[in-house]
Design an enzyme around this catalytic site. Structure first.
Site, short mmCIF file in Angstrom:
data_model
loop_
_atom_site.label_atom_id
_atom_site.label_comp_id
_atom_site.label_asym_id
_atom_site.label_seq_id
_atom_site.Cartn_x
_atom_site.Cartn_y
_atom_site.Cartn_z
N CYS A 90 0.83 -1.21 0.00
CA CYS A 90 0.00 0.00 0.00
C CYS A 90 0.87 1.26 0.00
CB CYS A 90 -0.88 0.03 1.24
SG CYS A 90 -2.00 -1.35 1.43
N GLU A 109 0.67 3.82 2.01
CA GLU A 109 1.08 4.24 3.34
C GLU A 109 2.32 3.46 3.77
OE1 GLU A 109 -1.87 3.20 2.29
OE2 GLU A 109 -3.52 3.94 3.53
N CYS A 150 -5.97 0.64 5.19
CA CYS A 150 -6.37 -0.74 5.47
C CYS A 150 -5.85 -1.16 6.85
CB CYS A 150 -5.86 -1.68 4.38
SG CYS A 150 -4.11 -2.10 4.52
ZN LIG Z 1 -2.86 -0.54 3.43
#
Ligand SMILES: [Zn+2]
Length: 158
Positions: free
Chosen positions: A63, A65, A96
Site C-alpha cells: 500500500c 502508506e 487498510c
Molecule cells: Zn494498506
C-alpha cells in the site's frame, strides 16, 4: 481522542496534502486500477511520499502508506508528525488494517492523519469545505497492540 491537528501548521498541512496527490501519480495499480498516494511529514520537516505498488503475484502488493513508512524508516527517519492519504474517490478513504498497524508502530496515538478526498482542489477553488477527514491512529485502531505492550511484565516463558 481527536487528532491534534492544531499541531500541524497550515503550511505543513498544505505541503503534505500536495505531496500525497503527487505521490498518487506514481501508483503502480495495474490490477486494481485503484490509485493511492500517501505523504508522511517527519518531525524534522521532511516529506516522504509513497504510492501503492501492485504485483502480478498479488500478495507482493504494498500500500501507499506502507511504501512511505518503509522508505522513511529504511533511510533512518522514524519520527513523524502527520500523514496524508488520497485516492481517486471524492470522499475520504481510510488506511487498510495492515497499514493501521504499521502507523501504530511509528506514530503517536494522536498524530494527525488527514484522509483527503480526490476533489480537494476543486472544493477549495469553489470555496467549499475541504472535505478532509482528520483523524488519528487512536481513532482508527482502538485498543491496539503496539511496541509498549512488549515491555509489560509477563509470566516467564518456558
Ligand atoms: Zn494498506
Amino acid at each position: 481522542m481527536s487528532a491534534s491537528t492544531w499541531s500541524l501548521s497550515i503550511t505543513d498541512r498544505e505541503r503534505l496534502i500536495k505531496a500525497a496527490f503527487e505521490a498518487k501519480e506514481f501508483a503502480y495499480s495495474r490490477y486494481s486500477k485503484f490509485r493511492v498516494g500517501a505523504a508522511l511529514l517527519s518531525t524534522d520537516g521532511q516529506i516522504i511520499k509513497g504510492a501503492n505498488i501492485e504485483n502480478a503475484s498479488y500478495g507482493g502488493t504494498i500500500c501507499a502508506e506502507r511504501t512511505a513508512f518503509v522508505k522513511a524508516v529504511s533511510e533512518g527517519t522514524r519520527s513523524f508528525s502527520a500523514l496524508a492519504v488520497v485516492t481517486d474517490v471524492a470522499s475520504p478513504l481510510s488506511p487498510c488494517g495492515m497499514c493501521r498497524q504499521v502507523i501504530r508502530e511509528f506514530c503517536a496515538q494522536d498524530m494527525p492523519i488527514l484522509l483527503v478526498p480526490s476533489d480537494y482542489d476543486s472544493r477549495i477553488a469553489k470555496g467549499e469545505k475541504d472535505g478532509i477527514l482528520e483523524t488519528s491512529i487512536a481513532e482508527l485502531l482502538p485498543h491496539s497492540f503496539g511496541p509498549e505492550e512488549l515491555e509489560l511484565p509477563r509470566e516467564p516463558s518456558a
